[in-house]
Design an enzyme around this catalytic site. Structure first.
Site, short mmCIF file in Angstrom:
data_model
loop_
_atom_site.label_atom_id
_atom_site.label_comp_id
_atom_site.label_asym_id
_atom_site.label_seq_id
_atom_site.Cartn_x
_atom_site.Cartn_y
_atom_site.Cartn_z
N GLY A 1 0.88 -1.16 0.00
CA GLY A 1 0.00 0.00 0.00
C GLY A 1 0.92 1.21 0.00
N GLY A 26 7.69 0.89 -6.40
CA GLY A 26 8.01 1.12 -4.99
C GLY A 26 9.05 2.21 -4.80
N ASP A 48 7.49 5.50 -3.37
CA ASP A 48 7.17 5.49 -1.93
C ASP A 48 8.45 5.58 -1.09
OD1 ASP A 48 4.57 5.11 -2.76
OD2 ASP A 48 4.68 2.93 -2.57
P1 ATP Z 1 6.40 4.07 -8.39
O1 ATP Z 1 6.72 3.12 -9.52
O2 ATP Z 1 6.81 3.56 -7.08
O3 ATP Z 1 5.00 4.62 -8.45
P2 ATP Z 1 7.15 6.78 -8.99
O4 ATP Z 1 6.79 6.89 -10.44
O5 ATP Z 1 6.30 7.43 -7.98
O6 ATP Z 1 7.41 5.27 -8.64
P3 ATP Z 1 9.89 7.24 -9.70
O7 ATP Z 1 10.08 8.56 -10.35
O8 ATP Z 1 9.90 6.02 -10.55
O9 ATP Z 1 8.62 7.33 -8.75
O10 ATP Z 1 11.04 7.02 -8.61
C1 ATP Z 1 11.18 7.87 -7.49
C2 ATP Z 1 12.63 8.22 -7.32
O11 ATP Z 1 13.40 7.02 -7.09
C3 ATP Z 1 13.27 8.90 -8.52
O12 ATP Z 1 13.00 10.30 -8.47
C4 ATP Z 1 14.73 8.54 -8.32
O13 ATP Z 1 15.35 9.41 -7.39
C5 ATP Z 1 14.65 7.13 -7.71
N1 ATP Z 1 14.74 6.14 -8.79
C6 ATP Z 1 13.74 5.66 -9.57
N2 ATP Z 1 14.20 4.79 -10.50
C7 ATP Z 1 15.54 4.71 -10.30
C8 ATP Z 1 16.61 3.99 -10.93
N3 ATP Z 1 16.39 3.16 -11.97
N4 ATP Z 1 17.85 4.15 -10.45
C9 ATP Z 1 18.10 4.98 -9.41
N5 ATP Z 1 17.14 5.69 -8.78
C10 ATP Z 1 15.88 5.57 -9.21
#
Ligand code: ATP
Length: 322
Positions: free
Chosen positions: A34, A261, A264
């Site tokens: 969640g 994830g 979050d």
């Molecule tokens: P979710 O899939 O959990 O909903 P989201 O779309 O809310 O994710 P993302 O932008 O994918 O969030 O990821 C959040 C943060 O995590 C990014 O801003 C980055 O700092 C880090 N992050 C995401 N993917 C990567 C990666 N492949 N390598 C390193 N850091 C990452």
């Protein structure tokens, strides 16, 4: 020590450990998930108190949710067991190594029956917190869940507890219009607003980021929230509430196994640094680090680090710690 309080739905998660159509999976792994409780777990692991408010069914999945959260030392005194509805279920299919399909079984779930009275029963947990974290998921679950979020925000604002919101748009729960309608009353009360690039455009009904930022807060947006844009493997940016220029930070390079994830875990890092009293640059640094941790493991939340693990991503491949 005031910590984080959050409310929302936590479901049982069934996932196939190997790629391929789910019907051919020889077995499924059982976990919980969640968005809000993932953040609570992350903050708790980093050393601040964290509490979760929500409903689960009087079933094994509900018992699992509460057991896991207790095991992570997340406070669940504000959680209710609903005898009249089941715990929600999320099924994750690793269709190909790079594509995950997710199916929700949450219509009419106990979690979606959260209501303002549940929040009133946990008033002290909210007014005594250092930050209230909510998401755009809960208000779309049902009108009563939307009412519960509104009540929590009202209590937090009255007690001067900062309110943070992660858009977390779930298209299965409703489109852009419903999202905007349900989140609009909350926006004036936020101190921090998190979202992906597309989510912020959707929420602001804008076609480019500067327009979205101008509508939602950020530079020149007096009294608007601090706006934090998650940019996946490209890192993240903050548009500070004081109108200072955008602050960007690149992602921490890691071997990514599962992007789900990360958002979050990122929010958990950011809000932990906020609870530490750290300035914006440090909030962004910790968030990018905890977000990177999350993509290194297949499960949504289990890879979130404790404080003394934060240096692990600097270790060379093949390192053995004894
Ligand atoms: P979710 O899939 O959990 O909903 P989201 O779309 O809310 O994710 P993302 O932008 O994918 O969030 O990821 C959040 C943060 O995590 C990014 O801003 C980055 O700092 C880090 N992050 C995401 N993917 C990567 C990666 N492949 N390598 C390193 N850091 C990452």
């Amino acid at each position: 020590m005031p910590g984080l309080v959050t409310l929302g739905e936590t479901m049982a998660v069934l996932g196939s450990p190997r790629p391929g159509p789910l019907r051919h999976a020889p077995h499924l792994e059982l976990s919980i998930g969640g968005a809000e409780s993932n953040v609570a777990i992350g903050v708790r692991r980093l050393g601040h108190p964290a509490a979760w408010i929500g409903r689960v069914g009087a079933d094994e999945f509900g018992a699992l949710v509460l057991e896991r959260l207790r095991a992570e030392q997340v406070e669940v005194s504000g959680a209710l067991v609903d005898p009249d509805a089941p715990t929600g279920l999320l099924v994750k299919e690793q269709r190909t190594p790079d594509v995950t399909r997710v199916q929700y079984y949450r219509t009419g779930s106990a979690g979606s029956r959260l209501c303002p009275a549940d929040v009133d029963a946990a008033v002290g947990v909210i007014t005594g917190a250092g930050v209230l974290h909510i998401t755009g998921i809960t208000p779309l679950l049902s009108p009563s869940a939307a009412g519960a979020v509104a009540r929590a925000v009202e209590l937090a604002v009255a007690a001067e507890v900062p309110v943070s919101l992660d858009v977390n748009h779930r298209a299965a729960l409703g489109g852009a219009e419903l999202l905007r309608e349900r989140l609009a009353p909350l926006l004036p009360h936020l101190s921090h607003l998190f979202g992906g690039e597309e989510e912020l455009l959707l929420l602001a009904d804008a076609t480019d980021e500067p327009s979205a930022v101008a509508r939602l807060g950020g530079p020149g947006g007096s009294g608007g929230p601090e706006l934090v844009v998650k940019r996946g493997a490209r890192g993240a940016s903050v548009y500070p509430a004081d109108g200072n220029p955008e602050l960007h930070r690149a992602a921490v390079p890691v071997r990514a196994l599962d992007p789900v994830g990360a958002g979050d875990a990122f929010v958990a890092g950011y809000l932990t640094a906020l609870l530490d009293g750290a300035p914006v640059a440090e909030r962004l640094r910790l968030a990018c680090l905890t977000g990177a941790f999350a993509v290194t493991v297949p499960n949504d939340w289990s890879g979130q680090p404790t404080r003394d693990e934060l240096g692990l991503l600097d270790a060379e491949a093949g390192t053995t710690l004894r």
